[in-house]
Motif scaffolding. Structure first.
Motif, PDB file in Angstrom:
ATOM      1  N   VAL A  43       0.845  -1.189   0.000  1.00  0.00           N
ATOM      2  CA  VAL A  43       0.000   0.000   0.000  1.00  0.00           C
ATOM      3  C   VAL A  43       0.882   1.241   0.000  1.00  0.00           C
ATOM      4  O   VAL A  43       2.076   1.189   0.315  1.00  0.00           O
ATOM      5  CB  VAL A  43      -0.944   0.056   1.230  1.00  0.00           C
ATOM      6  CG1 VAL A  43      -1.861  -1.151   1.288  1.00  0.00           C
ATOM      7  CG2 VAL A  43      -0.145   0.187   2.524  1.00  0.00           C
ATOM      8  N   ARG A  49      -5.537   8.623   2.665  1.00  0.00           N
ATOM      9  CA  ARG A  49      -6.236   7.517   2.020  1.00  0.00           C
ATOM     10  C   ARG A  49      -5.257   6.416   1.636  1.00  0.00           C
ATOM     11  O   ARG A  49      -4.142   6.683   1.194  1.00  0.00           O
ATOM     12  CB  ARG A  49      -7.028   8.001   0.803  1.00  0.00           C
ATOM     13  CG  ARG A  49      -8.171   8.935   1.201  1.00  0.00           C
ATOM     14  CD  ARG A  49      -9.185   9.154   0.104  1.00  0.00           C
ATOM     15  NE  ARG A  49     -10.276  10.008   0.571  1.00  0.00           N
ATOM     16  CZ  ARG A  49     -11.396   9.565   1.121  1.00  0.00           C
ATOM     17  NH1 ARG A  49     -11.580   8.254   1.231  1.00  0.00           N
ATOM     18  NH2 ARG A  49     -12.327  10.399   1.530  1.00  0.00           N
ATOM     19  N   VAL A  51      -3.947   3.649  -0.607  1.00  0.00           N
ATOM     20  CA  VAL A  51      -3.960   3.275  -2.018  1.00  0.00           C
ATOM     21  C   VAL A  51      -3.290   1.909  -2.161  1.00  0.00           C
ATOM     22  O   VAL A  51      -2.086   1.775  -1.918  1.00  0.00           O
ATOM     23  CB  VAL A  51      -3.221   4.307  -2.879  1.00  0.00           C
ATOM     24  CG1 VAL A  51      -3.252   3.898  -4.348  1.00  0.00           C
ATOM     25  CG2 VAL A  51      -3.827   5.696  -2.687  1.00  0.00           C
ATOM     26  N   LEU A  70      -8.314  -4.756   1.835  1.00  0.00           N
ATOM     27  CA  LEU A  70      -8.194  -3.361   1.413  1.00  0.00           C
ATOM     28  C   LEU A  70      -9.275  -2.992   0.401  1.00  0.00           C
ATOM     29  O   LEU A  70      -9.684  -3.808  -0.430  1.00  0.00           O
ATOM     30  CB  LEU A  70      -6.819  -3.130   0.780  1.00  0.00           C
ATOM     31  CG  LEU A  70      -5.606  -3.239   1.711  1.00  0.00           C
ATOM     32  CD1 LEU A  70      -4.320  -3.301   0.888  1.00  0.00           C
ATOM     33  CD2 LEU A  70      -5.568  -2.068   2.694  1.00  0.00           C
ATOM     34  N   THR A  71      -9.712  -1.746   0.481  1.00  0.00           N
ATOM     35  CA  THR A  71     -10.630  -1.220  -0.532  1.00  0.00           C
ATOM     36  C   THR A  71      -9.821  -0.877  -1.775  1.00  0.00           C
ATOM     37  O   THR A  71      -8.926  -0.034  -1.729  1.00  0.00           O
ATOM     38  CB  THR A  71     -11.347   0.036  -0.001  1.00  0.00           C
ATOM     39  OG1 THR A  71     -12.094  -0.321   1.166  1.00  0.00           O
ATOM     40  CG2 THR A  71     -12.272   0.622  -1.046  1.00  0.00           C
ATOM     41  N   ARG A  72     -10.134  -1.501  -2.893  1.00  0.00           N
ATOM     42  CA  ARG A  72      -9.303  -1.379  -4.095  1.00  0.00           C
ATOM     43  C   ARG A  72      -9.925  -0.506  -5.174  1.00  0.00           C
ATOM     44  O   ARG A  72      -9.413  -0.430  -6.282  1.00  0.00           O
ATOM     45  CB  ARG A  72      -8.986  -2.774  -4.646  1.00  0.00           C
ATOM     46  CG  ARG A  72      -8.124  -3.567  -3.675  1.00  0.00           C
ATOM     47  CD  ARG A  72      -7.563  -4.837  -4.248  1.00  0.00           C
ATOM     48  NE  ARG A  72      -6.571  -5.386  -3.324  1.00  0.00           N
ATOM     49  CZ  ARG A  72      -5.286  -5.094  -3.319  1.00  0.00           C
ATOM     50  NH1 ARG A  72      -4.802  -4.266  -4.229  1.00  0.00           N
ATOM     51  NH2 ARG A  72      -4.472  -5.621  -2.434  1.00  0.00           N
ATOM     52  N   GLN A  73     -11.031   0.146  -4.846  1.00  0.00           N
ATOM     53  CA  GLN A  73     -11.662   1.046  -5.803  1.00  0.00           C
ATOM     54  C   GLN A  73     -11.689   2.460  -5.223  1.00  0.00           C
ATOM     55  O   GLN A  73     -11.992   2.639  -4.045  1.00  0.00           O
ATOM     56  CB  GLN A  73     -13.097   0.598  -6.115  1.00  0.00           C
ATOM     57  CG  GLN A  73     -13.195  -0.788  -6.740  1.00  0.00           C
ATOM     58  CD  GLN A  73     -12.552  -0.842  -8.116  1.00  0.00           C
ATOM     59  OE1 GLN A  73     -12.564   0.138  -8.865  1.00  0.00           O
ATOM     60  NE2 GLN A  73     -11.980  -1.992  -8.461  1.00  0.00           N
ATOM     61  N   PRO A  74     -11.377   3.477  -6.021  1.00  0.00           N
ATOM     62  CA  PRO A  74     -11.460   4.851  -5.522  1.00  0.00           C
ATOM     63  C   PRO A  74     -12.912   5.267  -5.306  1.00  0.00           C
ATOM     64  O   PRO A  74     -13.800   4.731  -5.987  1.00  0.00           O
ATOM     65  CB  PRO A  74     -10.789   5.668  -6.642  1.00  0.00           C
ATOM     66  CG  PRO A  74     -10.931   4.819  -7.869  1.00  0.00           C
ATOM     67  CD  PRO A  74     -10.897   3.392  -7.403  1.00  0.00           C
ATOM     68  N   TYR A  76     -10.460   5.729  -2.230  1.00  0.00           N
ATOM     69  CA  TYR A  76      -9.922   4.726  -1.339  1.00  0.00           C
ATOM     70  C   TYR A  76     -10.250   5.051   0.120  1.00  0.00           C
ATOM     71  O   TYR A  76     -10.609   6.169   0.466  1.00  0.00           O
ATOM     72  CB  TYR A  76      -8.414   4.618  -1.538  1.00  0.00           C
ATOM     73  CG  TYR A  76      -8.048   4.226  -2.948  1.00  0.00           C
ATOM     74  CD1 TYR A  76      -8.354   2.966  -3.437  1.00  0.00           C
ATOM     75  CD2 TYR A  76      -7.403   5.122  -3.802  1.00  0.00           C
ATOM     76  CE1 TYR A  76      -8.033   2.593  -4.741  1.00  0.00           C
ATOM     77  CE2 TYR A  76      -7.072   4.761  -5.100  1.00  0.00           C
ATOM     78  CZ  TYR A  76      -7.389   3.503  -5.568  1.00  0.00           C
ATOM     79  OH  TYR A  76      -7.080   3.142  -6.852  1.00  0.00           O
ATOM     80  N   GLU A  77     -10.086   4.041   0.951  1.00  0.00           N
ATOM     81  CA  GLU A  77     -10.474   4.165   2.359  1.00  0.00           C
ATOM     82  C   GLU A  77      -9.508   5.060   3.125  1.00  0.00           C
ATOM     83  O   GLU A  77      -8.291   5.019   2.923  1.00  0.00           O
ATOM     84  CB  GLU A  77     -10.505   2.767   2.990  1.00  0.00           C
ATOM     85  CG  GLU A  77     -11.167   2.704   4.344  1.00  0.00           C
ATOM     86  CD  GLU A  77     -11.419   1.270   4.770  1.00  0.00           C
ATOM     87  OE1 GLU A  77     -12.362   1.037   5.540  1.00  0.00           O
ATOM     88  OE2 GLU A  77     -10.660   0.377   4.326  1.00  0.00           O
ATOM     89  N   TRP A  82     -10.185   2.607   8.129  1.00  0.00           N
ATOM     90  CA  TRP A  82      -9.532   1.299   8.123  1.00  0.00           C
ATOM     91  C   TRP A  82      -9.308   0.790   9.538  1.00  0.00           C
ATOM     92  O   TRP A  82      -9.567  -0.375   9.842  1.00  0.00           O
ATOM     93  CB  TRP A  82      -8.197   1.386   7.379  1.00  0.00           C
ATOM     94  CG  TRP A  82      -7.258   0.253   7.678  1.00  0.00           C
ATOM     95  CD1 TRP A  82      -6.244   0.249   8.587  1.00  0.00           C
ATOM     96  CD2 TRP A  82      -7.255  -1.057   7.072  1.00  0.00           C
ATOM     97  NE1 TRP A  82      -5.603  -0.971   8.585  1.00  0.00           N
ATOM     98  CE2 TRP A  82      -6.210  -1.783   7.664  1.00  0.00           C
ATOM     99  CE3 TRP A  82      -8.027  -1.650   6.084  1.00  0.00           C
ATOM    100  CZ2 TRP A  82      -5.923  -3.080   7.305  1.00  0.00           C
ATOM    101  CZ3 TRP A  82      -7.737  -2.959   5.729  1.00  0.00           C
ATOM    102  CH2 TRP A  82      -6.698  -3.659   6.333  1.00  0.00           C
TER     103      TRP A  82
END
Length: 207
Positions: A43, A49, A51, A70-74, A76-77, A82
């Motif tokens: 990451v 955020r 990435v 992990l959140t993989r789409q914008p 992002y978290e 998290w």
């Protein structure tokens, strides 16, 4: 051993000045995982955020779980989100993992930083490594343990630390700051609930 496992071992150690709450420890463990993921380039941070980068095997199943979560789409978290999401019951997951690794035993009486179970750390290289990071005043471990209320610096005759091992000082500093804020927020929630409970009890008790 990972930073999170080292942190859990330190929190369990009988020499810790105080017991660590399960919620506090879970938040700090989630932060420790994120710092290790930064170290493997899994990451990066864009502001606050997270990435995701490549997803290399982490050689640790809990870190692999963290990377997979992990959140993989914008968009992002955020780091704070998290910590609260990944940190839910994370201390219990690390307890189970250390039991499976043979780092914990229930054969002798000891203490956990939370709960009623009575277990004890095994005297192992992993335990010695974790405690040596704290005693050497290693910056990341020092900041994480301080966030959950454990403060034990290096002995006077110990060598100076070699510096922050992270490849990205700014990102690690951001994570550590958010961990500290999250633990403080959790404590504020506890205090507010305690006050509300006391007020409710007084109403029923009457003058």
């Amino acid at each position: 051993m990972t930073t999170a496992k080292d942190l859990f071992i330190i929190a369990m150690d009988p020499q810790a000045a105080r017991s660590v709450g399960q919620g506090d420890l879970s938040l700090a463990l989630a932060g420790a995982e994120l710092i290790d993921l930064l170290g493997t380039r899994a990451v990066a941070l864009d502001g606050d955020r997270i990435v995701p980068g490549t997803q290399p095997a982490q050689d640790d199943h809990l870190l692999d779980e963290a990377a997979a979560a992990l959140t993989r789409q914008p968009p992002y978290e955020r780091v704070e989100d998290w910590l609260w999401r990944r940190g839910r019951d994370l201390s219990a997951a690390y307890q189970r993992a250390l039991e499976e690794d043979g780092q914990l035993t229930s054969e002798r009486r000891g203490r956990l930083p939370f709960g009623a179970s009575r277990m004890e750390l095994v005297d192992s290289p992993a335990r010695r490594q974790a405690l040596s990071r704290l005693e050497a005043d290693e910056p990341v471990i020092g900041a994480l343990t301080a966030a959950v209320g454990i403060e034990r610096g290096r002995p006077a005759d110990a060598p100076d630390p070699d510096g922050d091992p992270s490849p990205d000082d700014k990102a690690v500093t951001t994570v550590l700051a958010v961990v500290n804020d999250a633990v403080m927020e959790l404590e504020a929630v506890r205090q507010r609930r305690s006050i509300e409970k006391a007020a409710f009890s007084n109403v029923w008790r009457g003058p």
